[in-house]
Design an enzyme around this catalytic site. Sequence first.
Site, PDB file in Angstrom:
ATOM      1  N   ALA A 148       0.869  -1.162   0.000  1.00  0.00           N
ATOM      2  CA  ALA A 148       0.000   0.000   0.000  1.00  0.00           C
ATOM      3  C   ALA A 148       0.915   1.224   0.000  1.00  0.00           C
ATOM      4  CB  ALA A 148      -0.871  -0.017   1.238  1.00  0.00           C
ATOM      5  N   GLY A 187       0.618  -4.848   0.935  1.00  0.00           N
ATOM      6  CA  GLY A 187      -0.575  -4.878   0.068  1.00  0.00           C
ATOM      7  C   GLY A 187      -0.309  -5.548  -1.269  1.00  0.00           C
ATOM      8  N   GLU A 235      -0.721  -9.091  -0.647  1.00  0.00           N
ATOM      9  CA  GLU A 235      -2.154  -9.302  -0.396  1.00  0.00           C
ATOM     10  C   GLU A 235      -2.955  -9.259  -1.696  1.00  0.00           C
ATOM     11  OE1 GLU A 235      -1.834  -6.181   2.602  1.00  0.00           O
ATOM     12  OE2 GLU A 235      -2.817  -7.519   4.015  1.00  0.00           O
ATOM     13  N   GLU A 280       4.624  -5.145   7.317  1.00  0.00           N
ATOM     14  CA  GLU A 280       3.922  -4.043   7.984  1.00  0.00           C
ATOM     15  C   GLU A 280       4.377  -3.833   9.424  1.00  0.00           C
ATOM     16  OE1 GLU A 280       2.497  -6.348   6.058  1.00  0.00           O
ATOM     17  OE2 GLU A 280       0.953  -5.444   4.785  1.00  0.00           O
TER      18      GLU A 280
HETATM   19  N1  CO8 Z   1       4.643   3.148  -0.683  1.00  0.00           N
HETATM   20  C1  CO8 Z   1       5.071   4.294  -1.248  1.00  0.00           C
HETATM   21  N2  CO8 Z   1       6.243   4.405  -1.927  1.00  0.00           N
HETATM   22  C2  CO8 Z   1       7.030   3.311  -2.001  1.00  0.00           C
HETATM   23  C3  CO8 Z   1       6.655   2.080  -1.428  1.00  0.00           C
HETATM   24  C4  CO8 Z   1       5.388   2.011  -0.743  1.00  0.00           C
HETATM   25  N3  CO8 Z   1       4.931   0.885  -0.208  1.00  0.00           N
HETATM   26  N4  CO8 Z   1       7.641   1.173  -1.659  1.00  0.00           N
HETATM   27  C5  CO8 Z   1       8.601   1.819  -2.378  1.00  0.00           C
HETATM   28  N5  CO8 Z   1       8.230   3.114  -2.576  1.00  0.00           N
HETATM   29  C6  CO8 Z   1       8.984   4.154  -3.283  1.00  0.00           C
HETATM   30  C7  CO8 Z   1      10.165   4.631  -2.469  1.00  0.00           C
HETATM   31  O1  CO8 Z   1       9.761   5.595  -1.510  1.00  0.00           O
HETATM   32  C8  CO8 Z   1      11.065   5.198  -3.538  1.00  0.00           C
HETATM   33  O2  CO8 Z   1      10.561   6.461  -3.915  1.00  0.00           O
HETATM   34  P1  CO8 Z   1      11.565   7.754  -3.992  1.00  0.00           P
HETATM   35  O3  CO8 Z   1      12.531   7.389  -5.079  1.00  0.00           O
HETATM   36  O4  CO8 Z   1      10.646   8.874  -4.314  1.00  0.00           O
HETATM   37  O5  CO8 Z   1      12.224   7.827  -2.664  1.00  0.00           O
HETATM   38  C9  CO8 Z   1      10.826   4.263  -4.721  1.00  0.00           C
HETATM   39  O6  CO8 Z   1       9.575   3.600  -4.447  1.00  0.00           O
HETATM   40  C10 CO8 Z   1      11.902   3.198  -4.873  1.00  0.00           C
HETATM   41  O7  CO8 Z   1      12.021   2.522  -3.629  1.00  0.00           O
HETATM   42  P2  CO8 Z   1      13.412   2.316  -2.869  1.00  0.00           P
HETATM   43  O8  CO8 Z   1      14.370   3.420  -3.199  1.00  0.00           O
HETATM   44  O9  CO8 Z   1      13.102   2.087  -1.422  1.00  0.00           O
HETATM   45  O10 CO8 Z   1      13.923   0.968  -3.567  1.00  0.00           O
HETATM   46  P3  CO8 Z   1      14.902  -0.133  -2.955  1.00  0.00           P
HETATM   47  O11 CO8 Z   1      15.267  -1.046  -4.080  1.00  0.00           O
HETATM   48  O12 CO8 Z   1      16.000   0.498  -2.179  1.00  0.00           O
HETATM   49  O13 CO8 Z   1      13.995  -0.961  -1.893  1.00  0.00           O
HETATM   50  C11 CO8 Z   1      12.010  -2.081  -1.156  1.00  0.00           C
HETATM   51  C12 CO8 Z   1      12.907  -1.701  -2.338  1.00  0.00           C
HETATM   52  C13 CO8 Z   1      12.750  -3.049  -0.223  1.00  0.00           C
HETATM   53  C14 CO8 Z   1      10.759  -2.760  -1.710  1.00  0.00           C
HETATM   54  C15 CO8 Z   1      11.635  -0.810  -0.350  1.00  0.00           C
HETATM   55  O14 CO8 Z   1      11.139   0.171  -1.262  1.00  0.00           O
HETATM   56  C16 CO8 Z   1      10.595  -1.014   0.705  1.00  0.00           C
HETATM   57  O15 CO8 Z   1      10.889  -1.540   1.775  1.00  0.00           O
HETATM   58  N6  CO8 Z   1       9.341  -0.563   0.427  1.00  0.00           N
HETATM   59  C17 CO8 Z   1       8.258  -0.619   1.389  1.00  0.00           C
HETATM   60  C18 CO8 Z   1       7.736  -2.021   1.540  1.00  0.00           C
HETATM   61  C19 CO8 Z   1       6.664  -2.045   2.593  1.00  0.00           C
HETATM   62  O16 CO8 Z   1       6.861  -1.748   3.754  1.00  0.00           O
HETATM   63  N7  CO8 Z   1       5.447  -2.425   2.174  1.00  0.00           N
HETATM   64  C20 CO8 Z   1       4.303  -2.492   3.043  1.00  0.00           C
HETATM   65  C21 CO8 Z   1       3.534  -1.210   2.951  1.00  0.00           C
HETATM   66  S1  CO8 Z   1       2.250  -1.095   4.168  1.00  0.00           S
HETATM   67  C22 CO8 Z   1       1.000  -2.046   3.562  1.00  0.00           C
HETATM   68  O17 CO8 Z   1       1.057  -2.498   2.471  1.00  0.00           O
HETATM   69  C23 CO8 Z   1      -0.200  -2.346   4.419  1.00  0.00           C
HETATM   70  C24 CO8 Z   1      -0.731  -1.285   5.222  1.00  0.00           C
HETATM   71  C25 CO8 Z   1       0.128  -0.872   6.402  1.00  0.00           C
HETATM   72  C26 CO8 Z   1      -0.332   0.438   7.089  1.00  0.00           C
HETATM   73  C27 CO8 Z   1       0.822   1.464   7.357  1.00  0.00           C
HETATM   74  C28 CO8 Z   1       0.332   2.763   8.047  1.00  0.00           C
HETATM   75  C29 CO8 Z   1       1.409   3.816   8.222  1.00  0.00           C
END
Ligand code: CO8
Length: 261
Positions: free
Chosen positions: A67, A112, A115, A135
Amino acid sequence: MSDYETLLVEQRDAVTLVTLNRPHALNALNSKVLEELIQAFRAFEADDSQRCAVVTGSGDKAFAAGADIKEMADKGSAEMYKADWFSGWTEDFTRASRKPWIAAVNGFALGGGCELAMMADFIIASENAKFGQPEIKLGVLPGMGGSQRLTRIVGKSKAMDLCLTGRMMGAEEAERCGLAARVVAHEKMLDEALEAAATIAGMAPLAAIANKEAVDAAYETTLDAGLKYERRLFQVLAGTEDKAEGMAAFVEKREAKWTGR
Ligand code: CO8
């Protein structure tokens, strides 16, 4: 190609290919994606020429990295509770179409994203795919079915491991524990998913829906109720033109021609 802001949608014969298209954010799922996915799936459902869909992610890196954290970061509980945040995914989206669809997971399927993949009828994963429910690292928990669907699919122990540690699981492990139906070389993954979808699209349309409903029922009901439901669906299909055609074609050693009736 159709006109969406966050998706690419194209028809390849009887298969609709939907590509999540926010590669700059690793295809993170924001409200616009949800709105457009519901729209695309309703169009898919309404179009009799379309029999199976494939959902994948654009770029080489992600199916969907979750998400959209940036969209959620400022939202508090009153706002989320009032809007019943995430209900659109678990209710409106999953009900938008009864036809089969496949998640073609080409990279990160986290939070998400994992999911969403689990909402599909099955997952075909690239060998580069990484699944996880991270999460907990954000101080929350899965909100679109991760704690429920993942547990039903892989069992309590593995689901606890993934949800509590937030670790990522590779494609091989995902196949081993039953999350992914197939793992394919990265460059061949989308073709394999499209081929599987074309095979499904070539089946009798009502039989495809009934097979999907029967397997889904196994997750919702007791064995006894599920067996009865399966039997009733079989009896319903027995009255269709496609059943008569399918069995006649077998006896006459020819290809069946389905009408969807
Ligand atoms: N949401 C928004 N932007 C994202 C997300 C995300 N889930 N994942 C990646 N991005 C963006 C990054 O911010 C980055 O943007 P920018 O260049 O503007 O900074 C761009 O995508 C590229 O990402 P990275 O530079 O981080 O790429 P890496 O190769 O270094 O890392 C990862 C890849 C490991 C996938 C890393 O991006 C990561 O950990 N992402 C988040 C994964 C995550 O935590 N997902 C779960 C999200 S929460 C959810 O799905 C359920 C709901 C939870 C509620 C939360 C309430 C606060």
